[in-house]
Every structure is written in structure tokens, then in C-alpha cells.
Scaffold this motif. Structure first.
Motif, PDB file in Angstrom:
ATOM      1  N   SER A   1      60.662 -15.876  94.750  1.00 28.88           N
ATOM      2  CA  SER A   1      59.627 -16.853  94.388  1.00 28.88           C
ATOM      3  C   SER A   1      59.049 -17.518  95.633  1.00 28.88           C
ATOM      4  CB  SER A   1      60.209 -17.912  93.451  1.00 28.88           C
ATOM      5  OG  SER A   1      60.680 -17.327  92.254  1.00 28.88           O
ATOM      6  N   ILE A   2      59.895 -17.727  96.632  1.00 28.31           N
ATOM      7  CA  ILE A   2      59.411 -18.306  97.887  1.00 28.31           C
ATOM      8  C   ILE A   2      58.414 -17.363  98.549  1.00 28.31           C
ATOM      9  CG2 ILE A   2      60.103 -19.036 100.205  1.00 28.31           C
ATOM     10  CD1 ILE A   2      62.762 -19.945  98.985  1.00 28.31           C
ATOM     11  N   TYR A   3      58.737 -16.067  98.560  1.00 28.10           N
ATOM     12  CA  TYR A   3      57.817 -15.086  99.132  1.00 28.10           C
ATOM     13  C   TYR A   3      56.496 -15.058  98.366  1.00 28.10           C
ATOM     14  CZ  TYR A   3      60.703 -12.738 102.642  1.00 28.10           C
ATOM     15  OH  TYR A   3      61.421 -12.436 103.767  1.00 28.10           O
ATOM     16  N   ILE A   4      56.585 -15.069  97.042  1.00 28.48           N
ATOM     17  CA  ILE A   4      55.369 -15.025  96.224  1.00 28.48           C
ATOM     18  C   ILE A   4      54.506 -16.260  96.480  1.00 28.48           C
ATOM     19  CG2 ILE A   4      54.497 -15.039  93.857  1.00 28.48           C
ATOM     20  CD1 ILE A   4      56.949 -13.424  93.049  1.00 28.48           C
ATOM     21  N   THR A   5      55.152 -17.417  96.574  1.00 28.46           N
ATOM     22  CA  THR A   5      54.416 -18.650  96.853  1.00 28.46           C
ATOM     23  C   THR A   5      53.707 -18.578  98.196  1.00 28.46           C
ATOM     24  OG1 THR A   5      56.039 -19.902  95.557  1.00 28.46           O
ATOM     25  CG2 THR A   5      54.625 -21.151  97.060  1.00 28.46           C
ATOM     26  N   GLY A   6      54.378 -17.986  99.181  1.00 33.57           N
ATOM     27  CA  GLY A   6      53.760 -17.861 100.496  1.00 33.57           C
ATOM     28  C   GLY A   6      52.534 -16.972 100.504  1.00 33.57           C
ATOM     29  N   GLY A   7      52.434 -16.052  99.551  1.00 33.46           N
ATOM     30  CA  GLY A   7      51.286 -15.152  99.510  1.00 33.46           C
ATOM     31  C   GLY A   7      50.140 -15.627  98.637  1.00 33.46           C
ATOM     32  N   ILE A   8      50.312 -16.756  97.941  1.00 31.20           N
ATOM     33  CA  ILE A   8      49.267 -17.252  97.041  1.00 31.20           C
ATOM     34  C   ILE A   8      47.964 -17.582  97.773  1.00 31.20           C
ATOM     35  CG2 ILE A   8      48.635 -19.201  95.554  1.00 31.20           C
ATOM     36  CD1 ILE A   8      51.443 -19.143  94.420  1.00 31.20           C
ATOM     37  N   PRO A   9      47.991 -18.292  98.923  1.00 33.59           N
ATOM     38  CA  PRO A   9      46.719 -18.566  99.612  1.00 33.59           C
ATOM     39  C   PRO A   9      45.962 -17.297 100.000  1.00 33.59           C
ATOM     40  CG  PRO A   9      48.441 -19.993 100.455  1.00 33.59           C
ATOM     41  CD  PRO A   9      49.118 -18.982  99.577  1.00 33.59           C
TER      42      PRO A   9
ATOM     43  N   LEU B   1      46.104 -14.433  98.446  1.00 31.62           N
ATOM     44  CA  LEU B   1      45.564 -13.883  97.204  1.00 31.62           C
ATOM     45  C   LEU B   1      44.301 -14.630  96.781  1.00 31.62           C
ATOM     46  CD1 LEU B   1      45.851 -11.958  94.803  1.00 31.62           C
ATOM     47  CD2 LEU B   1      47.319 -13.663  93.709  1.00 31.62           C
ATOM     48  N   LEU B   2      44.314 -15.950  96.915  1.00 27.18           N
ATOM     49  CA  LEU B   2      43.128 -16.737  96.572  1.00 27.18           C
ATOM     50  C   LEU B   2      41.956 -16.402  97.490  1.00 27.18           C
ATOM     51  CD1 LEU B   2      44.755 -20.241  95.883  1.00 27.18           C
ATOM     52  CD2 LEU B   2      43.930 -18.572  94.208  1.00 27.18           C
ATOM     53  N   PHE B   3      42.268 -16.147  98.755  1.00 30.29           N
ATOM     54  CA  PHE B   3      41.204 -15.762  99.683  1.00 30.29           C
ATOM     55  C   PHE B   3      40.602 -14.417  99.295  1.00 30.29           C
ATOM     56  CE2 PHE B   3      40.088 -13.230 103.448  1.00 30.29           C
ATOM     57  CZ  PHE B   3      38.995 -13.954 103.895  1.00 30.29           C
ATOM     58  N   LEU B   4      41.456 -13.464  98.897  1.00 29.81           N
ATOM     59  CA  LEU B   4      40.955 -12.151  98.498  1.00 29.81           C
ATOM     60  C   LEU B   4      40.096 -12.232  97.243  1.00 29.81           C
ATOM     61  CD1 LEU B   4      44.137  -9.956  99.118  1.00 29.81           C
ATOM     62  CD2 LEU B   4      42.083 -10.091 100.528  1.00 29.81           C
ATOM     63  N   LEU B   5      40.428 -13.170  96.360  1.00 27.17           N
ATOM     64  CA  LEU B   5      39.695 -13.274  95.098  1.00 27.17           C
ATOM     65  C   LEU B   5      38.415 -14.089  95.227  1.00 27.17           C
ATOM     66  CD1 LEU B   5      42.663 -13.833  92.600  1.00 27.17           C
ATOM     67  CD2 LEU B   5      41.380 -11.719  92.996  1.00 27.17           C
ATOM     68  N   PHE B   6      38.468 -15.173  96.021  1.00 22.74           N
ATOM     69  CA  PHE B   6      37.341 -16.110  96.039  1.00 22.74           C
ATOM     70  C   PHE B   6      36.717 -16.289  97.423  1.00 22.74           C
ATOM     71  CE2 PHE B   6      40.394 -17.535  92.748  1.00 22.74           C
ATOM     72  CZ  PHE B   6      39.610 -17.301  91.624  1.00 22.74           C
TER      73      PHE B   6
END
Length: 256
Positions: A177-185, A187-192
Motif C-alpha cells: 500500500s505504501i508503494y501504491i500510495t507513492g505512485g498516485i501522483p 498516475l494523476l499526472f498521466l491521467l490529467f
């Protein structure tokens, strides 16, 4: 766990090199060099995520096939798993150097630009979705098997092992979950295509690796005790020369 530590070290080294090129070596504008930095960057990410998949497969062997296929529990089998892990990790990001999608862009890391939709989708699918979803499926299966089997007499005899499996499951879910949280920004950049998310993504994933290592120490009792003893050890270390001199004095005293 050692394989995951090695993967994390590889990630930290590779990303540090990428940041050095981004910040301190701006005159390096070669597209080929950028492609290889992108390759190793994606390789290090997949090395970290797929290492947790290897752990999940190992736990599945112990939980499901320990009686029927004891050969799966041997060191040799796990060596093969680790070998397959690194072969896959080096193969998956080959698209970074085979294609020309990655090229030098001033002020940006050497990732696949958002305009290459298929390639971006491939990176998200191969580096994140496949290992994470596989890990979730495996641990849900292990958890349900333990819960459903706890009512049977033959499983009750293995209560200690079941508790250990659940504890390992909890720890790995926390670390993942820590790894996934670290990749959220990212992912948001890739989407928006939000620039702030891109800048945050540069820091958060590396920070996630650091936090994950700290949590690994905190969650593992034995490892926590070892680190505690190393940091707060009160054993006095006697210099080697003083020990020799003291020994000689004792010998001379006995002779006299």
C-alpha cells in the motif's frame, strides 16, 4: 524479503542517477542516453513491484502446496523464482529502447510522453496493474483458504502457521500500500497532465521506498530487535592492541 531489499536498492540507485542527470547534468541531451535512463528507470520500478509478487507466490506455495508438492518449498525452487523475476524485469521495459517514444525533454525525466497513449497504457499495465492485481488475488485466496479451513480438524493443527500467514499477509499489504500510495501522483499526472503531480511524483515514489524500509523494520520483530541492538548496544568494544597488551601482562605476571 532479501530479493525485495535488493530490488529496492536497485531502484534507489537508478532513480538517484536519473535525478542527477535531470538536475546536475542538463547538457546531456542525447536521446539514446535518455532512452536507456528510461529503460533502467522502468526496470527498477518493475523490480520493486514484481518482487512482492514473488513473495506472494512463495507464500502460496507454503500455504497451499506444502504437503502435496514439498519440492516447491526448497531453496532451489525459490532461486528459480528469483531468477525468473529478474529475467522478466529486464524484458518488460525493453519497449523503452526498442521504440523511439522516449526522447530528451528539458526539465523532465526520461519517461514515455503522454501523447504515446498505447505505450503509456502498457507501462501502467505491465509495471503496476499486473503485479498489484496478481498479489491481491493471491492473498485473497490465501486469506479465504485460512478462514474457511480453520473449521476443519486438520487445519486447526496448523493454527500457528495460519497466524503466521495472516501476519505476513498483513505486513505485505501494508508495504504494498505504501508503494501504491507513492505512485498516485504519477498516475494523476498521466491521467490529467497536472504539472504539480509530476513534480510530486518525482519525490513520492522514492519517499515511499524509504518509508517502506522503515516500516519493514518496525513490522518485523526480529529485524527490529537486531537494529535496536546495533543502534543502542552498550557492549564496550575493547581495542585489539589493548587486548594484546593486557594478555602479555597476565602471562608475564604468571611467569613471575
Amino acid at each position: 524479503m532479501c530479493n525485495t531489499c535488493i530490488a529496492s536498492i536497485v531502484y534507489c540507485i537508478v532513480q538517484t542517477i536519473n535525478y542527477i542527470f535531470l538536475i546536475f547534468v542538463p547538457w546531456e541531451t542525447s536521446d539514446v542516453s535518455c532512452q536507456w535512463r528510461g529503460y533502467f528507470g522502468y526496470m527498477s520500478i518493475s523490480a520493486a513491484t514484481y518482487s512482492y509478487l514473488i513473495q506472494a507466490i512463495s507464500r502460496l506455495f507454503f500455504s497451499k502446496f506444502s504437503t502435496k508438492y514439498p519440492g516447491l518449498l526448497t531453496f532451489r525452487t525459490h532461486y528459480y523464482l528469483i531468477l525468473i523475476h529478474w529475467i522478466v524485469v529486464f524484458i518488460i521495459p525493453l519497449s523503452s529502447v526498442i521504440t523511439k517514444d522516449i526522447y530528451f525533454r528539458p526539465g523532465l525525466l526520461c519517461w514515455v510522453p503522454l501523447k504515446y497513449t498505447i505505450h503509456v497504457a502498457y507501462t501502467a499495465f505491465a509495471y503496476y496493474f499486473v503485479p498489484v492485481s496478481s498479489i491481491i488475488i493471491i492473498y485473497i485466496y490465501i486469506y479465504r483458504r485460512i478462514k474457511n479451513g480453520s473449521k476443519r480438524a486438520e487445519i486447526i493443527l496448523n493454527t500457528a502457521n495460519d497466524k503466521r500467514d495472516l501476519e505476513v499477509f498483513r505486513n505485505i499489504v501494508i508495504l504494498l500500500s505504501i508503494y501504491i500510495t507513492g505512485g498516485i501522483p504519477t498516475l494523476l499526472f498521466l491521467l490529467f497532465t497536472i504539472e504539480l503531480c509530476y513534480l510530486a511524483g518525482i519525490v513520492t515514489f522514492t519517499l515511499a521506498v524509504t518509508v517502506e524500509k522503515i516500516c519493514t523494520i518496525l513490522l518485523d520483530r526480529e529485524l527490529r530487535q537486531v537494529v535496536w541492538n546495533i543502534i543502542f548496544s552498550r557492549n564496550r568494544v575493547t581495542p585489539f592492541e589493548n587486548t594484546i597488551i593486557r594478555t602479555r601482562h597476565i602471562v608475564n605476571f604468571r611467569r613471575s
